[in-house]
Design a protein around this motif. Structure first.
Motif, short mmCIF file in Angstrom:
data_model
loop_
_atom_site.label_atom_id
_atom_site.label_comp_id
_atom_site.label_asym_id
_atom_site.label_seq_id
_atom_site.Cartn_x
_atom_site.Cartn_y
_atom_site.Cartn_z
N SER A 101 41.73 32.21 34.41
CA SER A 101 43.15 31.84 34.40
C SER A 101 43.37 30.45 35.00
CB SER A 101 43.96 32.86 35.21
OG SER A 101 43.96 34.11 34.57
N GLY A 161 39.42 43.35 32.32
CA GLY A 161 40.46 42.57 31.66
C GLY A 161 40.36 42.61 30.15
N SER A 188 39.66 38.42 29.39
CA SER A 188 38.87 37.98 30.54
C SER A 188 37.45 37.71 30.03
CB SER A 188 38.88 39.05 31.64
OG SER A 188 38.35 38.54 32.84
N LEU A 214 50.24 45.73 32.05
CA LEU A 214 50.03 44.71 31.02
C LEU A 214 50.82 45.05 29.76
CD1 LEU A 214 48.60 42.22 29.86
CD2 LEU A 214 46.67 43.72 29.25
N SER A 229 45.81 37.71 26.17
CA SER A 229 45.32 38.44 27.34
C SER A 229 43.83 38.73 27.16
CB SER A 229 46.09 39.75 27.53
OG SER A 229 45.65 40.43 28.68
N HIS A 283 38.97 32.69 38.71
CA HIS A 283 39.08 33.36 37.41
C HIS A 283 39.37 32.34 36.31
CE1 HIS A 283 39.24 37.18 39.61
NE2 HIS A 283 40.13 36.60 40.40
N GLU A 316 45.75 37.76 32.62
CA GLU A 316 44.40 38.30 32.86
C GLU A 316 44.47 39.45 33.85
OE1 GLU A 316 39.90 36.71 34.04
OE2 GLU A 316 41.63 35.39 34.32
N LEU A 317 44.01 40.61 33.43
CA LEU A 317 43.85 41.73 34.35
C LEU A 317 42.44 41.69 34.93
CD1 LEU A 317 45.02 45.36 34.08
CD2 LEU A 317 42.57 44.94 34.38
N HIS A 318 42.31 42.01 36.21
CA HIS A 318 41.01 41.94 36.87
C HIS A 318 40.99 42.92 38.03
CE1 HIS A 318 37.34 40.03 38.46
NE2 HIS A 318 37.30 39.34 37.35
N MET A 356 48.15 36.85 36.68
CA MET A 356 47.12 37.88 36.75
C MET A 356 47.65 39.19 37.31
SD MET A 356 43.66 35.94 38.02
CE MET A 356 42.69 37.40 37.58
#
Length: 425
Positions: free
Chosen positions: A372, A99, A83, A412, A81, A370, A195-197, A384
């Motif tokens: 991803s 992220g 970004s 997450l 995980s 992204h 991926e956190l965004h 995501m």
């Protein structure tokens, strides 16, 4: 009611965001150019935290940083995980950075509660995702996977003229390692990428739901420089029928494409079209009929076929308007970023894990691209998490409420904690 994770992780996350903002502030916003000293400073900051958490840290040949908590079974591929850490010029602090902080917040929580995952858990921090500096996005992840080209490396910086190749080399990496078609890391060791965004749009922030699960990511066809070449003339002495006005030709093309965009939206197609930069020649003046104008364009869709067809329409309209007005449109090489259909099983895993943890989430597509996309299109399960943010993105006014972010990070954490031993197929 906030979970223990949320209560005990917010302060750590806030400090990360505040510290990074301070080291990269530029006027009202922040500037973290990819492969710059500032971007390197940010990575070193996080590596220091990684050392304090006793994470295994490595840097690949593209400059991306991997920080791992060893799992019980190290033969299993890792759950990854993260970004990107770069930003657009004078942009917001959270695009990409959220992220990385979320992934690291989960790693810190694992250490705090003495949690050992079944498989390795890796925080991945990538370089240069933003295209604003050189006109090429996903440089760090493309380089990692060996997918950069010599044409990419020849792209020039928006203001200095320095090439991407020179910039990567000055940062201490060999750009020739990144164009071989062969990844510089073993991608088989990635079980999945999450991926956190920040959302970068108003959908979540205009609702009661603060966390989103992404259903797909738009790809794009771009032209960094399109020239319309007409004929410079005296604005008072040349009547309309004798003019070859480059600005009016460009304006007609923009208007025509805007009307066609409306038609395609009515037909239910997923599409956005943008002309983001327009320049007349340096010799332009109030008393001169403009003989040259340059502009860029950005076509985005969840579907490759839509991108190809609308791009073909753009070329067709340019040719027709050019003949009508006695001008010529010249297009540079099309820069293509593929769309991604999010891995359905991984998406559903994120959704289920969040809901079982008591989090309110909704599904929505991503209009922006992204990293991803790069992993997903290579067959690695990728998905995501979106977090609500205010005042958009790619601008210095970008905001994100800490209480919204920590809910996304909690989503997450629960997805990582509940990740199946057999992986996601």
């Amino acid at each position: 009611m906030p979970s223990e994770f949320q209560k005990k992780s917010s302060e750590f996350a806030k400090k990360c965001f505040d510290d990074i903002r301070e080291m990269s502030k530029d006027g009202q916003g922040v500037s973290r150019q990819g492969y710059s000293p500032v971007e390197t400073q940010v990575l070193e900051y996080f590596k220091k935290i990684g050392n304090e958490l006793n994470l295994e840290i490595s840097t690949d040949k593209a400059g991306n940083v991997w920080m791992t908590i060893p799992g019980k079974n190290r033969n299993l591929p890792a759950l990854v995980s993260g970004s990107h850490v770069d930003s657009v010029p004078q942009g917001g602090n959270y695009d990409g950075l959220a992220g990385v902080v979320a992934a690291l917040t989960v790693a810190r929580w694992m250490r705090e509660i003495n949690y050992v995952p079944e498989r390795d858990y890796t925080v991945l921090m990538m370089r240069m995702e933003e295209s604003s500096w050189f006109g090429k996005c996903y440089v760090g992840s493309l380089g990692m996977t060996g997918q950069l080209t010599e044409q990419d490396l020849a792209l020039k910086h928006r203001s200095t003229g320095k090439t991407l190749k020179e910039t990567i080399k000055a940062c201490g990496f060999n750009p020739d390692d990144l164009t071989t078609g062969v990844p510089v890391v073993d991608l088989a060791k990635m079980a999945a990428f999450i991926e956190l965004h920040i959302e970068q749009g108003p959908t979540l922030d205009s609702s009661d739901t603060r966390v989103g699960i992404v259903t797909g990511i738009r790809g794009n066809f771009r032209h960094k420089t399109i020239k319309c070449i007409g004929e410079t003339a005296h604005s008072g002495a040349v009547d309309k029928q004798f003019r070859h006005d480059a600005v009016l030709a460009m304006a007609e093309l923009a208007y025509k494409m805007d009307c066609l965009w409306d038609d395609w939206l009515k037909d239910g197609k997923d599409l956005v079209f943008t002309i983001g930069v327009v320049h007349t020649a340096a010799t332009s003046a109030i008393a001169i009929v403009p003989g040259e104008v340059t502009f860029c364009c950005d076509i985005r869709s969840l579907h490759r076929e839509t991108l190809e067809q609308f791009h073909a329409l753009l070329l067709q309209q340019a040719e027709e308007i050019g003949k009508k007005r006695g001008v010529k449109f010249e297009f540079d090489k099309t820069i293509i970023s593929e769309p991604l259909a999010i891995h359905e099983n991984l998406m559903n895993h994120l959704d289920k894990s969040a809901r079982e943890a008591g989090l309110n989430v909704r599904k929505l597509p991503s209009g922006a691209g992204h990293d991803s996309v790069i992993f997903g299109n290579l067959g690695i399960p990728a998905a995501m998490i979106f977090v609500a943010n205010q005042d958009g993105s790619h601008n210095p006014h970008e905001k994100m409420k800490l209480e919204d972010f920590i809910q996304g990070a909690d989503a997450l954490w629960n997805a990582v904690k509940n990740f199946p031993i057999e992986g996601i197929k």
